[in-house]
Design a protein around this motif. Structure first.
Motif, short mmCIF file in Angstrom:
data_model
loop_
_atom_site.label_atom_id
_atom_site.label_comp_id
_atom_site.label_asym_id
_atom_site.label_seq_id
_atom_site.Cartn_x
_atom_site.Cartn_y
_atom_site.Cartn_z
N VAL A 39 -2.73 61.09 -16.25
CA VAL A 39 -3.09 62.09 -17.25
C VAL A 39 -4.44 61.68 -17.83
CG1 VAL A 39 -2.42 63.32 -19.33
CG2 VAL A 39 -0.66 62.43 -17.78
N ASP A 40 -5.46 62.44 -17.45
CA ASP A 40 -6.82 62.15 -17.92
C ASP A 40 -6.99 62.78 -19.30
OD1 ASP A 40 -9.44 61.86 -18.49
OD2 ASP A 40 -10.20 62.69 -16.60
N ASP A 41 -7.05 61.91 -20.29
CA ASP A 41 -7.05 62.34 -21.69
C ASP A 41 -8.48 62.64 -22.15
OD1 ASP A 41 -6.35 62.77 -24.30
OD2 ASP A 41 -5.93 60.67 -24.77
N GLY A 42 -9.14 63.54 -21.41
CA GLY A 42 -10.49 63.96 -21.82
C GLY A 42 -11.58 62.94 -21.55
N SER A 43 -11.47 62.19 -20.43
CA SER A 43 -12.51 61.20 -20.11
C SER A 43 -13.87 61.85 -19.92
CB SER A 43 -12.15 60.47 -18.81
OG SER A 43 -10.98 59.74 -18.96
N THR A 44 -14.92 61.11 -20.28
CA THR A 44 -16.28 61.62 -20.12
C THR A 44 -17.06 60.76 -19.13
OG1 THR A 44 -16.83 60.31 -22.06
CG2 THR A 44 -16.42 62.65 -22.42
N ASP A 45 -16.37 59.86 -18.41
CA ASP A 45 -17.08 58.89 -17.58
C ASP A 45 -16.86 59.08 -16.07
OD1 ASP A 45 -14.45 58.20 -17.28
OD2 ASP A 45 -14.78 56.04 -17.43
N GLY A 46 -16.37 60.24 -15.67
CA GLY A 46 -16.15 60.44 -14.24
C GLY A 46 -14.81 59.94 -13.75
N SER A 47 -13.92 59.60 -14.66
CA SER A 47 -12.58 59.16 -14.24
C SER A 47 -11.89 60.21 -13.38
CB SER A 47 -11.70 58.87 -15.46
OG SER A 47 -12.09 57.69 -16.11
N TRP A 70 -6.84 64.02 -26.49
CA TRP A 70 -5.73 64.40 -27.38
C TRP A 70 -4.87 63.20 -27.75
CZ3 TRP A 70 -5.51 68.88 -29.84
CH2 TRP A 70 -6.21 69.97 -29.30
N GLY A 71 -5.18 62.03 -27.24
CA GLY A 71 -4.43 60.84 -27.61
C GLY A 71 -3.40 60.43 -26.57
N LYS A 72 -3.06 59.14 -26.62
CA LYS A 72 -2.16 58.57 -25.61
C LYS A 72 -0.77 59.20 -25.65
CE LYS A 72 -0.43 54.12 -24.02
NZ LYS A 72 -0.31 52.67 -24.28
N ALA A 73 -0.30 59.53 -26.86
CA ALA A 73 1.05 60.10 -26.97
C ALA A 73 1.14 61.42 -26.20
CB ALA A 73 1.41 60.31 -28.44
N ALA A 74 0.15 62.28 -26.38
CA ALA A 74 0.15 63.56 -25.67
C ALA A 74 0.12 63.32 -24.16
CB ALA A 74 -1.04 64.41 -26.10
N TYR A 169 4.65 62.52 -29.73
CA TYR A 169 3.45 63.18 -30.25
C TYR A 169 2.88 62.28 -31.34
CZ TYR A 169 6.71 64.52 -33.92
OH TYR A 169 7.66 64.49 -34.91
N GLY A 170 1.72 62.66 -31.85
CA GLY A 170 1.09 61.87 -32.92
C GLY A 170 0.88 60.44 -32.45
N GLU A 171 1.40 59.49 -33.22
CA GLU A 171 1.26 58.08 -32.83
C GLU A 171 2.62 57.51 -32.44
OE1 GLU A 171 -1.97 56.29 -33.51
OE2 GLU A 171 -2.67 58.35 -33.63
N ARG A 172 3.52 58.39 -32.07
CA ARG A 172 4.89 57.94 -31.83
C ARG A 172 5.05 57.11 -30.56
NH1 ARG A 172 9.24 61.73 -34.38
NH2 ARG A 172 10.17 61.73 -32.33
N HIS A 173 4.00 57.05 -29.71
CA HIS A 173 4.12 56.23 -28.50
C HIS A 173 4.34 54.76 -28.83
CE1 HIS A 173 -0.14 56.27 -29.60
NE2 HIS A 173 -0.19 55.06 -29.09
N ARG A 174 4.01 54.34 -30.08
CA ARG A 174 4.23 52.94 -30.44
C ARG A 174 5.68 52.64 -30.74
NH1 ARG A 174 -0.45 53.71 -33.76
NH2 ARG A 174 -2.17 53.41 -32.35
N TYR A 175 6.48 53.66 -30.88
CA TYR A 175 7.85 53.46 -31.35
C TYR A 175 8.89 53.97 -30.36
CZ TYR A 175 5.57 52.40 -35.69
OH TYR A 175 4.78 51.83 -36.63
N LEU A 298 0.26 70.64 -28.87
CA LEU A 298 -0.67 69.67 -29.42
C LEU A 298 -1.77 69.28 -28.43
CD1 LEU A 298 2.01 67.51 -31.17
CD2 LEU A 298 0.23 68.82 -32.32
N TYR A 299 -1.86 70.00 -27.31
CA TYR A 299 -2.88 69.66 -26.32
C TYR A 299 -3.11 70.88 -25.43
CZ TYR A 299 1.49 69.24 -23.89
OH TYR A 299 2.74 69.51 -23.41
N TYR A 300 -4.22 70.86 -24.73
CA TYR A 300 -4.48 71.91 -23.75
C TYR A 300 -4.89 71.28 -22.43
CZ TYR A 300 -4.22 74.78 -27.83
OH TYR A 300 -3.76 75.37 -28.97
#
Ligand code: UDP
Ligand code: MG
Length: 306
Positions: A39-47, A70-74, A169-175, A298-300
């Motif tokens: 899942v490429d979370d909006g990379s700008t480096d050619g990933s 959109w963040g790691k959780a998304a 969602y949000g920062e819930r990936h830590r939990y 929460l993402y597109y």
């Protein structure tokens, strides 16, 4: 049995080829049928171009590309939703997590667990990172009631049903182990090898710990009161209105008997308590209304590779 490896990434171009090769090697040795979901979370480096060219070498690669960061959780949430395997492994893209650990994670799942989390027993990150992280992990395990050393390790294995049941969602990936445990899933942990970051840099700074603490408070609150926020706000409201109301009544009776109304600090305090109490009731009703509103997307997604 198929294994899906979900990998959220944000500007990790140089790591992707060695990562896919390392994964493919383990999969071959173990004889797994597998897929990778990037899942490429909006990379700008050619990933994403890198992923496209890796796809020509490894048909097992599938990918989703967000229209911005959109963040790691998304990323995890979308990747897990796309996964087709019975077992879902998540890992970071930066080569800090070692795919060699996948067979052990899987073996632990087969002992009868629904989520097996990696534990970076020996960490290769700066001390400014590892010390707050220890404190944070300790606090989380006390407050959440589930004994793990490392909640936020990117490397985890799930039974598909368990992974797909989590709302990330949000920062819930830590939990995630906490959420899974509260929902009744069986959670375990095994030590995994952790490597230094070779390319790029960490996407998170120190404030992830401060935000992480607020998120934990929110989780504890939501766990008890998500379905009935008025039970929380209403209780405070009733205490304030009750205590304030009693004192005001007492002043009222005195007024009736003596005919003289004395404005006293205690009277103002009680009046304040009643007003604030009414505010708490309004908060509670508003919160009840919020609960009934459906969550927003929460993402597109810009494009996918199948
Ligand atoms: N990541 C992501 N979106 C973000 C930030 C990070 O998909 O907004 C990915 C990142 O590319 C990596 C993983 O999440 O694959 C973990 O991030 P990082 O290595 O920066 O975190 P750290 O290991 O320093 O805690
Ligand atoms: Mg990392």
């Amino acid at each position: 049995m198929k294994l899906s490896i979900v990998i959220p990434l944000y500007n990790e171009q140089e790591s992707l080829a060695p990562l896919v090769e390392a994964i493919a090697k383990v999969m071959k040795t173990e004889g797994y049928s597998w897929e990778i979901i990037f899942v490429d979370d909006g990379s700008t480096d050619g990933s994403f171009d890198e992923i496209r060219s890796l796809k020509t070498l490894f048909g097992q690669i599938r990918a989703v590309r967000f229209n911005r960061n959109w963040g790691k959780a998304a990323g995890l949430s979308v990747g897990i939703a796309h996964a087709q395997g019975e077992i879902i492994v998540t890992m970071d893209a930066d080569l800090q997590d070692d795919p060699e650990a996948i067979p052990a994670l899987r073996a632990k799942l087969e002992e009868g667990y629904d989520l097996v989390s990696g534990w970076k027993k020996i960490r290769h990150d700066p001390a400014s990172f590892t010390i707050p992280s220890r404190i944070w992990n300790y606090a989380t395990s006390i407050l959440a009631g589930v004994k793990l050393h490392d909640f936020n390790c990117g490397l985890k294995a799930y039974r598909a049903e368990t992974a797909k049941s989590l709302e990330i969602y949000g920062e819930r990936h830590r939990y995630l182990p906490v959420l899974a445990y509260w929902d009744g899933w069986r959670v375990a942990e095994i030590p995994v090898t952790h490597h230094e970051r070779k390319f790029g840099r960490s996407k998170y700074g120190f404030n992830k710990f401060l935000r992480g603490f607020l998120d934990l408070l929110a989780l504890l609150f939501l766990r008890r009161y998500l379905r009935s926020p008025l039970h929380f706000f209403g209780l405070i409201a009733m205490l304030l209105i009750g205590a304030g109301g009693l004192v005001l009544a007492w002043f009222g009776i005195q007024w009736g008997i003596t005919g003289a109304l004395h404005i006293r600090p205690l009277m103002l305090l009680s009046l304040g308590a009643v007003i604030v109490g009414i505010q708490f009731f309004s908060f509670g009703f508003l919160a009840e209304m919020l609960v009934r509103m459906s969550p927003h997307q929460l993402y597109y997604i810009r494009e996918t590779i199948e």
